[in-house]
Design a protein around this motif. Structure first.
Motif, PDB file in Angstrom:
ATOM      1  N   GLU A 109     -16.725  30.903 -28.452  1.00  0.00           N
ATOM      2  CA  GLU A 109     -17.542  30.056 -29.689  1.00  0.00           C
ATOM      3  C   GLU A 109     -16.367  30.435 -30.841  1.00  0.00           C
ATOM      4  OE1 GLU A 109     -20.522  29.405 -30.613  1.00  0.00           O
ATOM      5  OE2 GLU A 109     -21.044  29.195 -28.806  1.00  0.00           O
ATOM      6  N   ALA A 110     -15.555  32.170 -30.619  1.00  0.00           N
ATOM      7  CA  ALA A 110     -14.327  32.129 -31.409  1.00  0.00           C
ATOM      8  C   ALA A 110     -13.060  31.659 -31.240  1.00  0.00           C
ATOM      9  CB  ALA A 110     -14.326  33.800 -31.272  1.00  0.00           C
ATOM     10  N   GLY A 111     -12.878  30.018 -30.112  1.00  0.00           N
ATOM     11  CA  GLY A 111     -11.763  29.639 -29.680  1.00  0.00           C
ATOM     12  C   GLY A 111     -10.988  30.285 -29.508  1.00  0.00           C
ATOM     13  N   PRO A 112      -9.361  30.388 -29.535  1.00  0.00           N
ATOM     14  CA  PRO A 112      -8.289  31.653 -28.625  1.00  0.00           C
ATOM     15  C   PRO A 112      -8.369  32.701 -29.693  1.00  0.00           C
ATOM     16  CG  PRO A 112      -7.637  29.034 -29.353  1.00  0.00           C
ATOM     17  CD  PRO A 112      -9.253  29.016 -29.296  1.00  0.00           C
ATOM     18  N   ILE A 113      -8.723  33.368 -29.137  1.00  0.00           N
ATOM     19  CA  ILE A 113      -8.265  35.208 -30.304  1.00  0.00           C
ATOM     20  C   ILE A 113      -7.344  35.227 -30.376  1.00  0.00           C
ATOM     21  CG2 ILE A 113      -8.889  37.428 -29.632  1.00  0.00           C
ATOM     22  CD1 ILE A 113     -10.785  37.048 -27.446  1.00  0.00           C
ATOM     23  N   THR A 114      -6.663  34.823 -31.291  1.00  0.00           N
ATOM     24  CA  THR A 114      -5.142  35.247 -32.311  1.00  0.00           C
ATOM     25  C   THR A 114      -4.366  36.514 -31.475  1.00  0.00           C
ATOM     26  OG1 THR A 114      -6.244  36.500 -33.920  1.00  0.00           O
ATOM     27  CG2 THR A 114      -6.068  34.533 -34.115  1.00  0.00           C
ATOM     28  N   ALA A 115      -2.995  35.713 -31.844  1.00  0.00           N
ATOM     29  CA  ALA A 115      -2.107  36.391 -30.711  1.00  0.00           C
ATOM     30  C   ALA A 115      -2.392  37.889 -31.714  1.00  0.00           C
ATOM     31  CB  ALA A 115      -1.002  35.936 -31.098  1.00  0.00           C
ATOM     32  N   ARG A 116      -2.685  37.824 -33.205  1.00  0.00           N
ATOM     33  CA  ARG A 116      -2.205  38.508 -34.115  1.00  0.00           C
ATOM     34  C   ARG A 116      -3.057  39.747 -34.082  1.00  0.00           C
ATOM     35  NH1 ARG A 116      -1.460  36.232 -40.401  1.00  0.00           N
ATOM     36  NH2 ARG A 116      -2.659  38.147 -40.669  1.00  0.00           N
ATOM     37  N   LEU A 117      -4.567  38.808 -33.252  1.00  0.00           N
ATOM     38  CA  LEU A 117      -5.581  40.264 -32.803  1.00  0.00           C
ATOM     39  C   LEU A 117      -5.576  41.482 -32.504  1.00  0.00           C
ATOM     40  CD1 LEU A 117      -8.432  40.881 -33.946  1.00  0.00           C
ATOM     41  CD2 LEU A 117      -8.794  39.512 -31.950  1.00  0.00           C
ATOM     42  N   LEU A 118      -4.484  40.755 -30.903  1.00  0.00           N
ATOM     43  CA  LEU A 118      -4.048  40.884 -29.363  1.00  0.00           C
ATOM     44  C   LEU A 118      -3.179  41.754 -29.292  1.00  0.00           C
ATOM     45  CD1 LEU A 118      -4.848  38.660 -27.196  1.00  0.00           C
ATOM     46  CD2 LEU A 118      -6.464  40.300 -27.135  1.00  0.00           C
ATOM     47  N   THR A 119      -2.396  41.635 -30.459  1.00  0.00           N
ATOM     48  CA  THR A 119      -0.742  42.488 -30.904  1.00  0.00           C
ATOM     49  C   THR A 119      -1.159  43.612 -32.363  1.00  0.00           C
ATOM     50  OG1 THR A 119       0.452  40.224 -31.284  1.00  0.00           O
ATOM     51  CG2 THR A 119       1.008  42.341 -31.997  1.00  0.00           C
ATOM     52  N   PHE A 170       0.175  53.849 -40.696  1.00  0.00           N
ATOM     53  CA  PHE A 170      -0.322  52.653 -39.815  1.00  0.00           C
ATOM     54  C   PHE A 170      -1.094  52.808 -38.438  1.00  0.00           C
ATOM     55  CE2 PHE A 170       3.084  49.599 -37.252  1.00  0.00           C
ATOM     56  CZ  PHE A 170       2.361  48.744 -38.033  1.00  0.00           C
ATOM     57  N   PHE A 171      -1.634  53.410 -37.657  1.00  0.00           N
ATOM     58  CA  PHE A 171      -2.556  52.791 -37.017  1.00  0.00           C
ATOM     59  C   PHE A 171      -3.780  53.499 -37.634  1.00  0.00           C
ATOM     60  CE2 PHE A 171      -6.222  55.454 -35.147  1.00  0.00           C
ATOM     61  CZ  PHE A 171      -6.361  54.907 -33.884  1.00  0.00           C
ATOM     62  N   VAL A 172      -4.123  53.561 -38.456  1.00  0.00           N
ATOM     63  CA  VAL A 172      -5.463  53.496 -39.372  1.00  0.00           C
ATOM     64  C   VAL A 172      -5.040  51.862 -40.480  1.00  0.00           C
ATOM     65  CG1 VAL A 172      -6.124  53.593 -41.885  1.00  0.00           C
ATOM     66  CG2 VAL A 172      -5.462  56.060 -40.272  1.00  0.00           C
ATOM     67  N   ILE A 173      -4.126  51.176 -40.685  1.00  0.00           N
ATOM     68  CA  ILE A 173      -4.131  50.176 -40.875  1.00  0.00           C
ATOM     69  C   ILE A 173      -4.688  48.752 -39.794  1.00  0.00           C
ATOM     70  CG2 ILE A 173      -2.412  48.427 -41.975  1.00  0.00           C
ATOM     71  CD1 ILE A 173      -1.096  50.647 -43.708  1.00  0.00           C
ATOM     72  N   CYS A 174      -3.733  49.613 -38.681  1.00  0.00           N
ATOM     73  CA  CYS A 174      -4.130  48.142 -37.671  1.00  0.00           C
ATOM     74  C   CYS A 174      -5.654  48.207 -37.260  1.00  0.00           C
ATOM     75  CB  CYS A 174      -3.009  48.847 -36.308  1.00  0.00           C
ATOM     76  SG  CYS A 174      -1.549  48.392 -36.226  1.00  0.00           S
ATOM     77  N   ARG A 175      -5.882  49.457 -37.199  1.00  0.00           N
ATOM     78  CA  ARG A 175      -7.541  49.716 -36.959  1.00  0.00           C
ATOM     79  C   ARG A 175      -8.382  48.934 -38.017  1.00  0.00           C
ATOM     80  NH1 ARG A 175     -10.272  51.494 -31.886  1.00  0.00           N
ATOM     81  NH2 ARG A 175      -9.107  52.965 -32.063  1.00  0.00           N
ATOM     82  N   LYS A 176      -8.232  48.912 -39.217  1.00  0.00           N
ATOM     83  CA  LYS A 176      -8.659  48.831 -40.298  1.00  0.00           C
ATOM     84  C   LYS A 176      -8.712  47.042 -40.273  1.00  0.00           C
ATOM     85  CE  LYS A 176      -9.611  48.486 -44.872  1.00  0.00           C
ATOM     86  NZ  LYS A 176     -10.516  47.659 -44.842  1.00  0.00           N
ATOM     87  N   TYR A 177      -7.514  46.965 -39.755  1.00  0.00           N
ATOM     88  CA  TYR A 177      -7.096  44.928 -39.347  1.00  0.00           C
ATOM     89  C   TYR A 177      -8.388  44.792 -38.505  1.00  0.00           C
ATOM     90  CZ  TYR A 177      -4.662  40.713 -37.786  1.00  0.00           C
ATOM     91  OH  TYR A 177      -5.115  39.294 -37.782  1.00  0.00           O
ATOM     92  N   THR A 184     -12.677  41.324 -36.688  1.00  0.00           N
ATOM     93  CA  THR A 184     -13.127  40.976 -35.011  1.00  0.00           C
ATOM     94  C   THR A 184     -14.841  41.135 -35.978  1.00  0.00           C
ATOM     95  OG1 THR A 184     -12.279  42.620 -34.017  1.00  0.00           O
ATOM     96  CG2 THR A 184     -14.055  42.415 -33.621  1.00  0.00           C
ATOM     97  N   THR A 185     -15.193  41.606 -37.691  1.00  0.00           N
ATOM     98  CA  THR A 185     -16.801  41.549 -37.984  1.00  0.00           C
ATOM     99  C   THR A 185     -16.208  40.142 -38.520  1.00  0.00           C
ATOM    100  OG1 THR A 185     -16.560  43.876 -38.852  1.00  0.00           O
ATOM    101  CG2 THR A 185     -17.927  42.515 -39.627  1.00  0.00           C
ATOM    102  N   GLY A 186     -15.547  39.545 -38.766  1.00  0.00           N
ATOM    103  CA  GLY A 186     -15.075  37.919 -39.587  1.00  0.00           C
ATOM    104  C   GLY A 186     -15.473  37.012 -38.620  1.00  0.00           C
ATOM    105  N   ILE A 187     -15.061  37.427 -37.564  1.00  0.00           N
ATOM    106  CA  ILE A 187     -15.133  36.454 -36.000  1.00  0.00           C
ATOM    107  C   ILE A 187     -16.430  36.204 -35.449  1.00  0.00           C
ATOM    108  CG2 ILE A 187     -14.656  36.485 -33.384  1.00  0.00           C
ATOM    109  CD1 ILE A 187     -11.865  37.200 -34.380  1.00  0.00           C
TER     110      ILE A 187
END
Length: 163
Positions: free
Chosen positions: A10-20, A62-69, A74-77
């Motif tokens: 449904e979402a297509g390939p999960i982006t590398a940015r999301l996995l990173t 930085f952890f909080v920023i990554c988690r928020k991103y 994920t919510t948008g997807i």
């Protein structure tokens, strides 16, 4: 596994940015634990303690920023997936015969749609958190292996036997 296949379809390939970001979140979480462990053996008045505190604050931010991103992305997807699924269901409902829907009634259909979309949304958030947590467990196991190889093997055996 079906949920992952559904997300990928449904979402297509999960982006590398999301996995990173998910991987980085797990690594930062592990680094936070290492910073706390290394600070426990120091005198609270030592200059190293202050450096560790500043490093801890920076890593935590930085952890909080990554988690928020991660959660925002994920919510948008998931919202996009839910919209597409609802459109497909609406198309099928429009093509169905009216007497069948009059027998069922609107309430059970709306209830089923609302519950399924809530389940989908909750599962996606759980999946992202699980990925970060799995990486944290791997890093913790590596740290234990550095400290004590027998403890690492014993813990690994218990994890395999425990499921």
């Amino acid at each position: 596994m079906n949920f992952l296949k559904f997300l990928q379809r449904e979402a297509g390939p999960i982006t590398a940015r999301l996995l990173t970001a998910a991987g980085l979140s797990g690594v930062l979480n592990g680094l936070l634990i290492l910073l706390v462990l290394s600070a426990t053996g120091l005198d609270y008045r030592s200059p190293e303690q202050t450096q560790l505190l500043l490093l801890f604050v920076a890593v935590f931010a930085f952890f909080v920023i990554c988690r928020k991103y991660l959660l925002d992305r994920t919510t948008g997807i998931v919202e996009g997936i839910i919209t597409r699924v609802r459109i497909r269901i609406s198309e099928k409902v429009r093509g169905a015969e009216l007497p069948h829907f009059e027998q069922i009634g609107a309430s059970p259909i709306y209830t089923a749609l609302a519950e399924d979309t809530r389940t989908l949304s909750d599962s996606a958030s759980f999946l992202v958190s699980s990925l970060s947590s799995a990486l944290l467990v791997i890093l913790a196991m590596l740290y234990i292996a550095v400290l004590s190889l027998p403890a690492f093997f014993m813990l690994g055996t218990l994890m395999v036997l425990g499921g």
